[in-house]
Design an enzyme around this catalytic site. Structure first.
Site, PDB file in Angstrom:
ATOM      1  N   TYR A 173       0.861  -1.156   0.016  1.00 29.43           N
ATOM      2  CA  TYR A 173       0.075   0.132  -0.114  1.00 29.43           C
ATOM      3  C   TYR A 173       0.563   1.137  -0.097  1.00 29.43           C
ATOM      4  O   TYR A 173       1.647   1.516   0.997  1.00 29.43           O
ATOM      5  CB  TYR A 173      -0.975   0.063   1.323  1.00 29.43           C
ATOM      6  N   ASP A 183      -2.411  -1.257  -3.832  1.00 31.29           N
ATOM      7  CA  ASP A 183      -2.678   0.087  -4.266  1.00 31.29           C
ATOM      8  C   ASP A 183      -1.306   0.918  -4.279  1.00 31.29           C
ATOM      9  O   ASP A 183      -0.770   1.245  -3.171  1.00 31.29           O
ATOM     10  CB  ASP A 183      -3.597   0.643  -3.063  1.00 31.29           C
ATOM     11  N   HIS A 201     -12.503   1.665  -3.443  1.00 29.71           N
ATOM     12  CA  HIS A 201     -11.610   0.930  -4.563  1.00 29.71           C
ATOM     13  C   HIS A 201     -12.417  -0.216  -4.907  1.00 29.71           C
ATOM     14  O   HIS A 201     -13.217  -0.672  -4.059  1.00 29.71           O
ATOM     15  CB  HIS A 201     -10.372   0.651  -3.960  1.00 29.71           C
ATOM     16  N   CYS A 215     -23.533  21.664  -7.051  1.00 25.37           N
ATOM     17  CA  CYS A 215     -24.345  20.837  -7.514  1.00 25.37           C
ATOM     18  C   CYS A 215     -24.365  19.616  -6.946  1.00 25.37           C
ATOM     19  O   CYS A 215     -23.403  18.989  -6.653  1.00 25.37           O
ATOM     20  CB  CYS A 215     -23.883  20.770  -9.261  1.00 25.37           C
TER      21      CYS A 215
END
Length: 517
Positions: free
Chosen positions: A155, A196, A303, A494
């Site tokens: 990681y 990752d 993920h 938005c």
């Protein structure tokens, strides 16, 4: 076949609704169901966000699997990786970290390479965040050859733009990872780096690469350029020793993303980036990889899982390496419990009295102390006992300072006037009753309206949301969390999910600061 899967789980203790698992993380079967859903021989998890002091047995010891954890030593609830191997793929060696500073010399992987460019303190800092676990396996190829395969579950750090020191940390971690992987490869082991990596390598791997300045000049992308070789290159012209297995099988697949922003709802329109990889050494990928895949349908994290299938069989070790969590004292049954120090008191044996009808004298002698205590307690009838507690009403007695009429003074009597009353007719009584009731209802209604208008003025509630300019729909309020002069300020934007600017269903660029209340 050997199936490996990697997943940034974003907290191993959190419930995973995406896998339809209704149990909590403390349920003995919760993690087992997750692993079974992923259907892999080896599952590598990143960002477990668990430290050893809060690791529970249902997460550490899963039936049918042996697990290996690396914990963050610098922060609680941060980082962390874990590798779960089926009992049929039990590794021959396992090790925490890349540098070897946490090696125990008992079942470690070894092969560290030349790390002279790092100080010992720097190596310890790089490995203190719990970002890597290595497992080494014995495999047999389709030709019957026995090989060694090392999986590096990693990681990699994220480089916060506002913290330049983290970019330096990330690049040093990349360098350490490459040295260790190439050292293992040079020692004769096949190597897979999966996890990752926190970098989108090519523009095709990022949803908004075109609007980013100097995309190709990013230090992380340059490092991946040196680590990887393109699938079309010949063996003699490759630049790196490893290959991106997904791009090997899907070189032109667009929108193959593995990470999305949860806050902006970008996953709804698949507007993200590819940060998760299964990298293998060139020979291993070309000779044994059958496919490489993404699992975007698996929810539960920001993920999605990624994986690959290899045309090899694993030969499990007879015993798990020492790093296996089932050997931790708190799970192996060797740690002393606090109950071991609590010895139950020995109780005196109870003598059984014969079943006889005791006389009054026997009962009195049986409790002499109790009888003596009752005899010495003062009673109300005794003169020495006096109630001292005051009555509550004594505090409300009329004051003696008020003028009291003297009993000797006679008040003059007034003559009674108008004592004669004329009785009303039933009709008049009815009319008076109706009038009184209407007056009471009117007064109550007026009083209620006054109270209602008062509280409405005091508790007016939030003002209505403004409408965005692109869709004329109510906005959502957000808070600035980035350090700076606007930290903590509210703004409107938005409410639609983030997506490509060309997609009319995606979020428009409306922005409005909220007025301070």
């Amino acid at each position: 076949m050997l199936r490996v899967v990697s997943w940034n789980i974003n907290g191993i203790r959190s419930p995973l609704q995406g896998l339809s698992c209704q149990e909590s993380s403390n349920c003995p079967t919760a993690l087992r169901r997750i692993l079974d859903k992923l259907d892999a021989d080896i599952v590598c998890l990143q960002e477990t966000k668990v430290t050893r002091d809060v690791l529970t047995e249902p997460l550490a010891v899963v039936e049918g699997y042996n697990s290996y954890f690396s914990f963050s030593r610098s922060r609680s609830g941060y980082s962390g990786v874990a590798t779960f191997c089926k009992d049929s793929t039990t590794p021959v060696a396992a090790e925490e970290g890349l540098s070897g500073v946490f090696a125990t010399l008992n079942g470690d992987v070894g092969c560290y390479g030349n790390m002279d460019e790092f100080t010992q303190e720097e190596l310890r800092v790089l490995d203190s965040e719990g970002r890597a676990v290595l497992t080494q396996h014995k495999i047999r190829t389709s030709e019957g050859k026995e090989k060694t395969l090392t999986l590096i579950n990693v990681y990699c750090p994220h480089a916060d733009p506002g913290k330049p020191e983290r970019l330096s940390f990330k690049m040093r971690f990349y360098r350490l990872l490459q040295i260790r992987a190439e050292a293992l490869l040079a020692a004769g082991s096949h190597v897979i780096i999966l996890g990752d990596l926190n970098t989108a390598h090519r523009p095709i791997d990022h949803c908004d690469a075109g609007s980013m300045e100097c995309f190709e000049e990013d230090p992380g992308r340059k490092w991946m350029d040196g680590l990887l070789s393109n699938p079309g290159m010949e063996a003699g012209s490759q630049t790196g020793l490893f290959m991106d297995s997904y791009r090997c099988f899907h070189p032109k697949q667009e929108k193959a993303f593995t990470c999305w922003s949860v806050v902006s709802g970008a996953r709804h329109l698949n507007y993200g980036s590819r940060l998760d990889y299964v990298l293998g050494d060139r020979t291993l990928v070309i000779d044994t990889f059958q496919t490489s895949f993404l699992l975007p349908e698996v929810m539960g994290s920001d993920h999605c899982p990624v994986g690959a299938v290899l045309n090899v069989s694993c030969m499990p070790a007879k015993q798990c390496p020492a790093l296996c969590t089932r050997f931790l004292p708190e799970f192996a049954g060797t740690q002393l419990k606090i109950l071991r120090f609590l010895v139950p008191l020995e109780q005196e044996p109870v003598r059984v009295q014969p079943v006889l009808q005791p006389s009054h004298q026997t009962q009195v002698q049986k409790h002499p102390r109790k009888a003596r205590m009752h005899s010495t307690r003062p009673r109300k009838s005794q003169g020495g006992f006096k109630k001292t507690q005051k009555n509550l009403m004594s505090y409300f007695a009329p004051s003696s300072n008020l003028l009291q009429p003297s009993p000797d003074v006679e008040l003059p009597s007034l003559p009674l006037v108008g004592t004669l009353t004329i009785p009303k007719t039933p009709e008049e009584v009815t009319v008076d009753t109706v009038v009184e009731e209407k007056a009471k209802v009117s007064e109550a209604k007026d009083e209620k309206e006054v109270r209602t208008s008062f509280w409405k003025s005091m508790l007016s509630g939030p003002s209505p949301m403004p409408l965005c300019g692109g869709h004329r729909e109510p906005c959502v309020m957000r808070t600035v969390k980035k350090a700076g002069p606007n930290l903590g300020r509210h703004f409107y934007m938005c409410a639609r999910p983030r997506g490509p600017p060309s997609d009319p269903s995606s979020r428009c660029n409306f922005f409005l600061w909220s007025r301070p209340s």
